[in-house]
Design a protein around this motif. Structure first.
Motif, PDB file in Angstrom:
ATOM      1  N   ASP A 255     -11.371  -7.875  18.891  1.00 41.17           N
ATOM      2  CA  ASP A 255     -10.720  -7.647  17.609  1.00 41.17           C
ATOM      3  C   ASP A 255     -11.183  -8.699  16.614  1.00 41.17           C
ATOM      4  N   TYR A 256     -11.581  -8.253  15.419  1.00 40.10           N
ATOM      5  CA  TYR A 256     -11.860  -9.200  14.349  1.00 40.10           C
ATOM      6  C   TYR A 256     -10.592  -9.988  14.051  1.00 40.10           C
ATOM      7  N   ARG A 257     -10.747 -11.197  13.520  1.00 43.09           N
ATOM      8  CA  ARG A 257      -9.554 -11.972  13.176  1.00 43.09           C
ATOM      9  C   ARG A 257      -8.679 -11.185  12.191  1.00 43.09           C
ATOM     10  N   GLY A 258      -7.378 -11.244  12.422  1.00 40.20           N
ATOM     11  CA  GLY A 258      -6.436 -10.492  11.605  1.00 40.20           C
ATOM     12  C   GLY A 258      -6.063  -9.151  12.191  1.00 40.20           C
ATOM     13  N   PHE A 259      -6.801  -8.700  13.221  1.00 40.21           N
ATOM     14  CA  PHE A 259      -6.449  -7.483  13.949  1.00 40.21           C
ATOM     15  C   PHE A 259      -5.585  -7.869  15.158  1.00 40.21           C
ATOM     16  N   PRO A 260      -4.965  -6.898  15.851  1.00 35.11           N
ATOM     17  CA  PRO A 260      -3.874  -7.218  16.757  1.00 35.11           C
ATOM     18  C   PRO A 260      -4.109  -8.327  17.781  1.00 35.11           C
ATOM     19  N   ALA A 261      -5.293  -8.405  18.380  1.00 28.35           N
ATOM     20  CA  ALA A 261      -5.497  -9.372  19.463  1.00 28.35           C
ATOM     21  C   ALA A 261      -6.022 -10.721  18.995  1.00 28.35           C
ATOM     22  N   SER A 262      -6.367 -10.841  17.712  1.00 27.70           N
ATOM     23  CA  SER A 262      -6.995 -12.066  17.222  1.00 27.70           C
ATOM     24  C   SER A 262      -6.275 -12.574  15.975  1.00 27.70           C
TER      25      SER A 262
ATOM     26  N   GLN B 242      -6.335  -4.906  -2.503  1.00 25.03           N
ATOM     27  CA  GLN B 242      -7.474  -4.172  -1.971  1.00 25.03           C
ATOM     28  C   GLN B 242      -7.606  -4.291  -0.461  1.00 25.03           C
ATOM     29  N   ARG B 243      -7.329  -5.448   0.111  1.00 25.48           N
ATOM     30  CA  ARG B 243      -7.500  -5.572   1.562  1.00 25.48           C
ATOM     31  C   ARG B 243      -6.421  -4.808   2.317  1.00 25.48           C
ATOM     32  N   ALA B 244      -5.231  -4.724   1.746  1.00 25.06           N
ATOM     33  CA  ALA B 244      -4.194  -3.898   2.354  1.00 25.06           C
ATOM     34  C   ALA B 244      -4.584  -2.425   2.300  1.00 25.06           C
ATOM     35  N   LEU B 245      -5.316  -2.036   1.254  1.00 29.13           N
ATOM     36  CA  LEU B 245      -5.783  -0.655   1.129  1.00 29.13           C
ATOM     37  C   LEU B 245      -7.004  -0.388   2.007  1.00 29.13           C
ATOM     38  N   GLN B 246      -7.818  -1.413   2.221  1.00 29.22           N
ATOM     39  CA  GLN B 246      -9.093  -1.238   2.921  1.00 29.22           C
ATOM     40  C   GLN B 246      -8.957  -1.260   4.436  1.00 29.22           C
ATOM     41  N   TYR B 247      -8.044  -2.098   4.954  1.00 30.94           N
ATOM     42  CA  TYR B 247      -7.952  -2.304   6.398  1.00 30.94           C
ATOM     43  C   TYR B 247      -6.627  -1.779   6.954  1.00 30.94           C
ATOM     44  N   SER B 248      -6.666  -1.383   8.225  1.00 26.92           N
ATOM     45  CA  SER B 248      -5.460  -0.926   8.933  1.00 26.92           C
ATOM     46  C   SER B 248      -5.349  -1.714  10.240  1.00 26.92           C
ATOM     47  N   PRO B 249      -4.909  -2.966  10.168  1.00 29.06           N
ATOM     48  CA  PRO B 249      -5.010  -3.863  11.320  1.00 29.06           C
ATOM     49  C   PRO B 249      -3.820  -3.858  12.267  1.00 29.06           C
ATOM     50  N   THR B 250      -2.996  -2.841  12.212  1.00 26.41           N
ATOM     51  CA  THR B 250      -1.839  -2.795  13.104  1.00 26.41           C
ATOM     52  C   THR B 250      -2.077  -1.791  14.224  1.00 26.41           C
ATOM     53  N   GLY B 251      -1.441  -2.037  15.360  1.00 26.51           N
ATOM     54  CA  GLY B 251      -1.572  -1.127  16.493  1.00 26.51           C
ATOM     55  C   GLY B 251      -1.146  -1.792  17.780  1.00 26.51           C
TER      56      GLY B 251
ATOM     57  N   SER C 162     -11.221 -10.705   6.126  1.00 23.94           N
ATOM     58  CA  SER C 162     -12.117 -10.638   4.977  1.00 23.94           C
ATOM     59  C   SER C 162     -13.494 -10.263   5.496  1.00 23.94           C
ATOM     60  N   GLU C 163     -14.379  -9.847   4.616  1.00 21.78           N
ATOM     61  CA  GLU C 163     -15.738  -9.537   5.037  1.00 21.78           C
ATOM     62  C   GLU C 163     -16.421 -10.774   5.617  1.00 21.78           C
ATOM     63  N   VAL C 164     -16.268 -11.909   4.955  1.00 24.91           N
ATOM     64  CA  VAL C 164     -16.887 -13.137   5.441  1.00 24.91           C
ATOM     65  C   VAL C 164     -16.401 -13.450   6.856  1.00 24.91           C
ATOM     66  N   ALA C 165     -15.099 -13.318   7.095  1.00 25.11           N
ATOM     67  CA  ALA C 165     -14.541 -13.613   8.413  1.00 25.11           C
ATOM     68  C   ALA C 165     -15.052 -12.627   9.462  1.00 25.11           C
ATOM     69  N   ILE C 166     -15.103 -11.349   9.109  1.00 24.54           N
ATOM     70  CA  ILE C 166     -15.562 -10.337  10.055  1.00 24.54           C
ATOM     71  C   ILE C 166     -17.008 -10.587  10.453  1.00 24.54           C
TER      72      ILE C 166
ATOM     73  N   GLY D 147     -13.824  -0.047  14.979  1.00 28.75           N
ATOM     74  CA  GLY D 147     -13.529   0.528  13.682  1.00 28.75           C
ATOM     75  C   GLY D 147     -12.394  -0.176  12.964  1.00 28.75           C
ATOM     76  N   ASN D 148     -11.816   0.500  11.987  1.00 24.79           N
ATOM     77  CA  ASN D 148     -10.907  -0.125  11.038  1.00 24.79           C
ATOM     78  C   ASN D 148      -9.463  -0.196  11.507  1.00 24.79           C
ATOM     79  N   ALA D 149      -9.055   0.649  12.421  1.00 23.39           N
ATOM     80  CA  ALA D 149      -7.636   0.757  12.754  1.00 23.39           C
ATOM     81  C   ALA D 149      -7.332   0.190  14.136  1.00 23.39           C
ATOM     82  N   GLY D 150      -6.192  -0.482  14.245  1.00 27.31           N
ATOM     83  CA  GLY D 150      -5.679  -0.897  15.535  1.00 27.31           C
ATOM     84  C   GLY D 150      -6.525  -1.921  16.252  1.00 27.31           C
ATOM     85  N   SER D 151      -6.396  -1.903  17.588  1.00 26.80           N
ATOM     86  CA  SER D 151      -7.066  -2.884  18.436  1.00 26.80           C
ATOM     87  C   SER D 151      -8.183  -2.244  19.247  1.00 26.80           C
ATOM     88  N   PHE D 152      -9.199  -3.035  19.530  1.00 26.32           N
ATOM     89  CA  PHE D 152     -10.283  -2.563  20.400  1.00 26.32           C
ATOM     90  C   PHE D 152      -9.764  -2.157  21.765  1.00 26.32           C
ATOM     91  N   THR D 153      -8.646  -2.735  22.189  1.00 29.91           N
ATOM     92  CA  THR D 153      -8.149  -2.475  23.544  1.00 29.91           C
ATOM     93  C   THR D 153      -7.763  -1.012  23.750  1.00 29.91           C
TER      94      THR D 153
END
Length: 270
Positions: free
Chosen positions: A109-116, A30-39, A121-125, A83-89
């Motif tokens: 960037d939330y943890r698990g996104f490109p810069a962090s 589900q988390r692979a389906l929910q988030y797009s943390p690459t960029g 997870s929701e708890v982490a975010i 948002g959900n995709a890529g990095s804030f940068t």
């Protein structure tokens, strides 16, 4: 007759196996389906944010990478939840506009996104969201909160837990689980989804004035989500619906002019 009954039962078994297989796949992936943390990451020195600094903000047992720029005199800091995709940068053009108009900002960037580093997870975010807000609050300037898409969840949560001058929600969901249910109505999303981001509950504890912006052409989060969430806000300020605008088109549709006016009247009211 026995043959027909056997075929019928066989079909039922196959459908049941396929259904529960789909549920299992959704649960374990589900988390692979929910988030797009690459960029790609954009370097701060590649932007016009010459007075901004890159900072590391501790968040529990992890840390997140953020950019921070102080505001001009008598102006607030925008605490921005991406948002959900890529990095804030990659959204540096927004930040450049804010700074040009005198606003400060902090974005990360939330943890698990490109810069962090870390695991999403929701708890982490939500932990990261609170940590960055508290970092900004320690600077001593007025704060306004802006969430976009996925970021409307943590933005709403933070506004329910902390005091700010205003809350702006750009293309928000009623809850993440409600969007999942809209996309997969035959699956038991409410039972198996771990990261549900129940903004519909958090918004009821938000005392700040709320502006919701959405587009009728949004195919990622239907506009009805923004409308229903706005109806739950205790202190609604404005519901701005842009005919035909898609999920990523509100910046080009003029949301900054709306946001600037909203923030200024919220500051004046306080």
């Amino acid at each position: 007759m026995k043959i027909v009954r056997g075929v019928f039962l066989g079909i039922i078994v196959l459908v049941a196996v396929a259904y529960f297989g789909a549920v299992a796949y959704m649960y374990f992936n589900q988390r692979a389906l929910q988030y797009s943390p690459t960029g790609e990451l954009t370097a701060l020195d590649a932007t016009r944010l010459t007075q901004a600094e890159e900072v590391i903000v501790p968040s529990g047992d992890e840390q997140v990478t953020a950019w921070y720029h102080p505001p001009a005199a008598n102006m607030p800091v925008i605490v921005y939840y991406k948002g959900n995709a890529g990095s804030f940068t990659s959204e540096y053009e927004r930040f450049e506009q804010w700074v040009a108009d005198g606003y400060g900002f902090v974005a990360f960037d939330y943890r698990g996104f490109p810069a962090s580093p870390g695991v999403i997870s929701e708890v982490a975010i939500l932990k990261d969201a609170i940590a960055v807000y508290d970092f900004a609050a320690a600077k001593g300037f007025p704060l306004v909160i802006w969430g976009w898409s996925l970021g409307t969840g943590p933005a709403t949560y933070v506004a329910s837990q902390r005091e700010a001058e205003a809350l702006l929600l750009e293309t928000p969901f009623l809850s993440a689980v409600s969007v999942a249910h809209e996309r997969y109505p035959i699956l038991p999303t409410r039972w198996v989804m771990q990261d549900q981001f129940r903004s519909n509950e958090w918004i009821q504890e938000v005392e700040e004035p709320v502006l919701v912006a959405h587009g009728t052409g949004d195919r990622t989060i239907d506009v009805s989500n923004g409308e229903r969430l706005y109806d739950l806000a205790p202190n609604p300020d404005e519901l701005w619906i842009v005919p035909g605008a898609g999920h990523n088109q509100l910046w080009d549709s003029g949301i900054w002019a709306k946001a600037d006016a909203f923030f200024q009247r919220s500051l004046a009211a306080n």
